[in-house]
Design an enzyme around this catalytic site. Structure first.
Site, PDB file in Angstrom:
ATOM      1  N   HIS A 118     -10.701  34.172 -77.751  1.00 44.91           N
ATOM      2  CA  HIS A 118     -10.565  35.604 -77.445  1.00 44.91           C
ATOM      3  C   HIS A 118     -10.136  36.301 -78.736  1.00 44.91           C
ATOM      4  O   HIS A 118      -9.459  35.702 -79.569  1.00 44.91           O
ATOM      5  CB  HIS A 118      -9.481  35.745 -76.368  1.00 44.91           C
ATOM      6  CG  HIS A 118      -9.311  37.115 -75.806  1.00 44.91           C
ATOM      7  ND1 HIS A 118      -8.622  38.110 -76.446  1.00 44.91           N
ATOM      8  CD2 HIS A 118      -9.734  37.656 -74.637  1.00 44.91           C
ATOM      9  CE1 HIS A 118      -8.617  39.202 -75.687  1.00 44.91           C
ATOM     10  NE2 HIS A 118      -9.291  38.948 -74.588  1.00 44.91           N
ATOM     11  N   ASP A 195      -3.382  29.353 -76.259  1.00 48.29           N
ATOM     12  CA  ASP A 195      -3.560  30.621 -75.561  1.00 48.29           C
ATOM     13  C   ASP A 195      -3.849  30.274 -74.106  1.00 48.29           C
ATOM     14  O   ASP A 195      -4.945  29.843 -73.754  1.00 48.29           O
ATOM     15  CB  ASP A 195      -4.729  31.377 -76.214  1.00 48.29           C
ATOM     16  CG  ASP A 195      -5.186  32.572 -75.402  1.00 48.29           C
ATOM     17  OD1 ASP A 195      -4.722  32.751 -74.263  1.00 48.29           O
ATOM     18  OD2 ASP A 195      -6.034  33.329 -75.912  1.00 48.29           O
ATOM     19  N   GLN A 198      -5.910  32.311 -69.559  1.00 50.59           N
ATOM     20  CA  GLN A 198      -6.798  32.039 -68.418  1.00 50.59           C
ATOM     21  C   GLN A 198      -6.435  30.754 -67.699  1.00 50.59           C
ATOM     22  O   GLN A 198      -7.124  30.354 -66.757  1.00 50.59           O
ATOM     23  CB  GLN A 198      -8.253  31.943 -68.896  1.00 50.59           C
ATOM     24  CG  GLN A 198      -8.809  33.228 -69.438  1.00 50.59           C
ATOM     25  CD  GLN A 198      -8.936  34.320 -68.383  1.00 50.59           C
ATOM     26  OE1 GLN A 198      -9.018  34.036 -67.189  1.00 50.59           O
ATOM     27  NE2 GLN A 198      -8.952  35.557 -68.815  1.00 50.59           N
TER      28      GLN A 198
HETATM   29  N1  PMP Z   1      -6.669  35.239 -74.413  1.00 47.45           N
HETATM   30  C1  PMP Z   1      -7.520  35.094 -73.399  1.00 47.45           C
HETATM   31  C2  PMP Z   1      -8.234  33.784 -73.227  1.00 47.45           C
HETATM   32  C3  PMP Z   1      -7.715  36.137 -72.500  1.00 47.45           C
HETATM   33  O1  PMP Z   1      -8.564  35.998 -71.479  1.00 47.45           O
HETATM   34  C4  PMP Z   1      -7.004  37.340 -72.680  1.00 47.45           C
HETATM   35  C5  PMP Z   1      -7.204  38.517 -71.753  1.00 47.45           C
HETATM   36  N2  PMP Z   1      -8.540  38.816 -71.483  1.00 47.45           N
HETATM   37  C6  PMP Z   1      -6.125  37.429 -73.758  1.00 47.45           C
HETATM   38  C7  PMP Z   1      -5.981  36.364 -74.603  1.00 47.45           C
HETATM   39  C8  PMP Z   1      -5.336  38.668 -74.013  1.00 47.45           C
HETATM   40  O2  PMP Z   1      -4.468  38.898 -72.944  1.00 47.45           O
HETATM   41  P1  PMP Z   1      -3.685  40.289 -72.821  1.00 47.45           P
HETATM   42  O3  PMP Z   1      -4.737  41.363 -72.970  1.00 47.45           O
HETATM   43  O4  PMP Z   1      -3.094  40.237 -71.457  1.00 47.45           O
HETATM   44  O5  PMP Z   1      -2.685  40.322 -73.902  1.00 47.45           O
END
Ligand code: PMP
Length: 401
Positions: A118, A195, A198
């Site tokens: 991400h 991270d 998910q």
């Molecule tokens: N990492 C992953 C794998 C995600 O799916 C997300 C959210 N889509 C994030 C990081 C970022 O999360 P947040 O926007 O809640 O900080």
């Protein structure tokens, strides 16, 4: 038997939108009433600022906030609640590590990321690379969309300082073998940041068993509120880290000749924290912990299988990411239709899905597509949701194609 129909009644959004079929859970999950009630109860009964107060409400608020820290620690089996830092979410947690621990890195040090990250687990490292001359290396994916472990091993060296990797891909669902990655990284002398955005809603997370050094997640992706998340840091690493934001709450003493900082985790929580949201997160984690997690996982996987079996029957649909170890989401593209147009038609039928690059542009580039349509599952989805999706998709593709 996991009773999703009964469980769905706990989510007020579905009473307010009786026809809603919500398949956008990887973006954010709906909240059970107990989470909404917990925040409201906090504001109605305990609202005060935390840590410094000399009155009973301040004590109650502090107890609620610190109690939430214990619940988070327990949820991911952290050895101590003092290793849990509250953040705004995964993004802020990763930025915290990059701007604190990351500043110990020097020119020529290497960080390994994977193709499926991400943007939240790419951009903070690119910014660090610009500041400190760090080199970023990227693990390729195998043909199923999981990290290629042989390629990962070939990238590891004594220059590697960090491996930062998604537990579960938000765009294609593949689950990474975190334990193996941690063992190999530690063997090379590198730390591992996971991270978990998910992962937390779907897998049982035990940070000690995984063997990671950092684990980050967001409350809103595990039935909790937005604006709150957590970062776990292994205690030796945590105690070596300097603060990244300055202000109230994070200091020991301040004078114009200099300041000293509070112990971890408080020195990483400058300013008034998201107290009510921490209380809501605590309620969400308590709620999900009371479910039969194995049955929940099985339920979500059955929905994904039902969906993918239905998609295979239809022509012109490509499913992206077929890793054998895959979370409950399916990413797809269509031979004769743009995902965005399909999603608009589905929305008219009350079906909510996600389209686009899912904040994972390098991954989509590697798949050779600019966007996909993603259906992702949670505890309250039912097999009739999947049936409705498949019927609506069929009708949509007839019209568009
Ligand atoms: N990492 C992953 C794998 C995600 O799916 C997300 C959210 N889509 C994030 C990081 C970022 O999360 P947040 O926007 O809640 O900080």
């Amino acid at each position: 038997m996991f009773d999703a129909i009964e469980l769905k009644k706990q989510f007020p959004i579905f009473s307010n939108h009786p026809d809603l079929i919500y398949l956008d859970n990887a973006a954010t999950m709906q909240k059970p009433l107990c989470v909404l009630d917990a925040e409201r109860f906090y504001y109605e009964n305990h609202n005060a600022n935390v840590h410094r107060g000399a009155h009973r409400l301040a004590t109650a608020a502090t107890d609620a906030y610190e109690g939430a820290r214990h619940v988070v620690a327990q949820f991911i089996n952290a050895p101590s609640h003092e290793e849990i830092i509250f953040t705004r979410g995964t993004t802020e947690a990763i930025n915290l590590v990059a701007n604190s621990w990351g500043n110990s890195l020097n020119t020529g040090d290497e960080i390994i990321l994977s193709t499926l990250e991400h943007h939240a687990n790419i951009v903070p490292w690119q910014m660090l690379a610009e500041r400190r001359g760090v080199i970023i290396k990227i693990i390729k994916l195998d043909e199923h969309g999981a990290v290629d472990l042989a390629h990962f091993s070939s990238l590891l060296s004594n220059k590697t300082k960090l491996v930062a990797i998604s537990h579960v891909s938000n765009a294609i669902g593949s689950i990474q073998p975190i334990q193996l990655i941690c063992e190999a990284a530690h063997h090379a002398g590198a730390k591992v940041l996971v991270d978990g955005a998910q992962a937390v809603a779907h897998l049982n997370i035990d940070v000690q068993e995984l063997g990671a050094d950092f684990y980050a997640f967001s409350g809103h992706k595990v039935y909790g509120p937005t604006g709150i998340g957590a970062l776990w840091v292994e205690s030796n690493t945590l105690n070596s880290m300097s603060p990244w934001q300055g202000g109230g709450e994070m200091i020991a003493a301040v004078s114009f000749s200099g300041s000293t900082y509070a112990a971890a985790p408080y020195r990483f929580e400058a300013g008034t924290p998201a107290i009510a949201q921490a209380v809501g997160l605590s309620a969400a984690l308590t709620w999900i912990s009371a479910l039969d997690r194995a049955a929940l996982l099985n339920h979500e996987q059955q929905l994904r299988q039902q969906l993918e079996e239905g998609l295979i029957q239809m022509t012109g649909i490509s499913i992206h990411g077929q890793s054998p170890d895959k979370a409950a989401l399916t990413s797809m593209t269509f031979a004769g239709a743009h995902p965005y147009d399909v999603a608009q038609f589905l929305d008219h039928k009350g079906i909510a899905v996600r389209v686009g690059h899912h904040c994972a542009q390098p991954l989509l580039q590697s798949l050779g597509v600019s966007g996909t349509l993603r259906a992702s599952f949670a505890a309250y989805n039912t097999s009739s949701d999947v049936d409705a999706f498949l019927v609506a998709l069929h009708e949509t593709l007839e019209i568009l194609g």
